[in-house]
Scaffold this active site. Sequence first.
Site, PDB file in Angstrom:
ATOM      1  N   CYS A 166     -20.322 -73.049 -38.932  1.00 29.77           N
ATOM      2  CA  CYS A 166     -21.425 -72.416 -38.222  1.00 29.77           C
ATOM      3  C   CYS A 166     -20.985 -71.934 -36.831  1.00 29.77           C
ATOM      4  O   CYS A 166     -20.220 -70.989 -36.725  1.00 29.77           O
ATOM      5  CB  CYS A 166     -22.614 -73.379 -38.164  1.00 29.77           C
ATOM      6  SG  CYS A 166     -24.187 -72.579 -37.769  1.00 29.77           S
ATOM      7  N   HIS A 215     -23.371 -74.745 -43.718  1.00 27.23           N
ATOM      8  CA  HIS A 215     -23.370 -76.186 -43.455  1.00 27.23           C
ATOM      9  C   HIS A 215     -22.949 -76.955 -44.711  1.00 27.23           C
ATOM     10  O   HIS A 215     -23.790 -77.287 -45.545  1.00 27.23           O
ATOM     11  CB  HIS A 215     -24.773 -76.652 -43.049  1.00 27.23           C
ATOM     12  CG  HIS A 215     -25.225 -76.178 -41.709  1.00 27.23           C
ATOM     13  ND1 HIS A 215     -25.793 -77.012 -40.778  1.00 27.23           N
ATOM     14  CD2 HIS A 215     -25.182 -74.962 -41.130  1.00 27.23           C
ATOM     15  CE1 HIS A 215     -26.098 -76.331 -39.687  1.00 27.23           C
ATOM     16  NE2 HIS A 215     -25.735 -75.075 -39.887  1.00 27.23           N
ATOM     17  N   GLU A 256     -22.168 -79.970 -45.018  1.00 30.67           N
ATOM     18  CA  GLU A 256     -22.653 -81.352 -45.023  1.00 30.67           C
ATOM     19  C   GLU A 256     -24.040 -81.468 -45.637  1.00 30.67           C
ATOM     20  O   GLU A 256     -24.496 -82.558 -45.964  1.00 30.67           O
ATOM     21  CB  GLU A 256     -22.669 -81.918 -43.594  1.00 30.67           C
ATOM     22  CG  GLU A 256     -23.883 -81.582 -42.752  1.00 30.67           C
ATOM     23  CD  GLU A 256     -23.934 -80.121 -42.331  1.00 30.67           C
ATOM     24  OE1 GLU A 256     -25.014 -79.646 -41.924  1.00 30.67           O
ATOM     25  OE2 GLU A 256     -22.890 -79.434 -42.417  1.00 30.67           O
TER      26      GLU A 256
END
Length: 406
Positions: free
Chosen positions: A271, A364, A366
Amino acid sequence: MTVTRNPSNTANSAVLVLEDGRLFRGRSYGARGTALGEAVFATGMTGYQETITDPSYARQLVVQTAPHIGNTGVNKDDAESRRIWVAGYIVREAARRPSNWRSEMSLDAQLVEQSVVGIEGVDTRAITRHLRERGTMKAGIFSGEAAARSDAELLSEVQSQRSMEGSRLAEEVSIDVQYAVEPSDHGWEGEPRFTVAALDLGIKTMTPKHFAQRGVRTVVLPANATYDDVTATGAHGVFMSNGPGDPSTADTQVALLRKVLDAGIPFFGICFGNQILGRALGFGTYKLRYGHRGINQPVMDRRTGKVEITSQNHGFAVDAPLDGPVQAPESRFGRVEVSHVSLNDDVVEGLACLDIPAFSVQYHPEAAAGPHDSAYLFDRFIDLMAAVAAAPAADLNTSINDEENN
């Protein structure tokens, strides 16, 4: 615009005012008062707690396109950071009461507890269509006594606030003191495989956990950390996280990353970290019309042809050529290629360096969007650190190219 007084002066009234003069009236949700920021929309059908606790949403008023919000309440385990970061919250229909065995508090109560001003009972579809047509813009939510002022006064306050362009926000959401996340605390048995220095530009809780579950110790550093701070951790690799604000203001982080790349330390960015890598390589960045926000953003890995359903939250992007590989404008860093692209609008979603050990993505990994389409990126970074640690300097380029092609 005609100067009028708002028709309702009750404590429960609220109004959303957009920079171009468009008004949406509704009911107060969360805390009462004034919230100023950039109006953006998020397209996730679920995951509102992850959204509001994502530091990348700092100084933004988030419109949830899903019509029902708050059904499952909130709990401490699902928070992605130490607090709610959205500046204001805009929903069509808030749940009257949460219903979930994991719920510890209603969303409304947590918004009140953390002084986050919101509005409900507005047409979020109309707001979203307006932002898609006109682009993200300054906005304000006003409720209670604040909403009783004239429309002209409210609009003037909205228009006079700072723009997101040129805003430096990573330091505002970052930590003050470094900390470590150990693999042993997340089910890993044995000694850590590697240590990663992670720059907190707005890092989410799940990122160090992903590293820990793979046997990697993460030392999380403040956004203003120096190169000496990084090397003092004994890091085998450097990670730069997601975060808010305009990447053109991140000169400190760009300078740090160039030292990391010059030293040959493996790098992984997501990001905001992707935008910083782009700048470190010499590319520019620009503001998107309305950004990518939500857990349903399709991205293609150009090397494999596979499509990932990703979680994203960004209003800026890297301006790099899609036809590659190309020589990085900062020529000492060698060749680079755009590794991932958005299937919605061809925005750059990833960069891969071919002559130095560095890569990044705009989304992202995660987050559980696909639900685990992008988790392989953590493994790719670990493999890259292992390859660099094992390879003699003369064989480094071969090792990088082999790893990037896997």
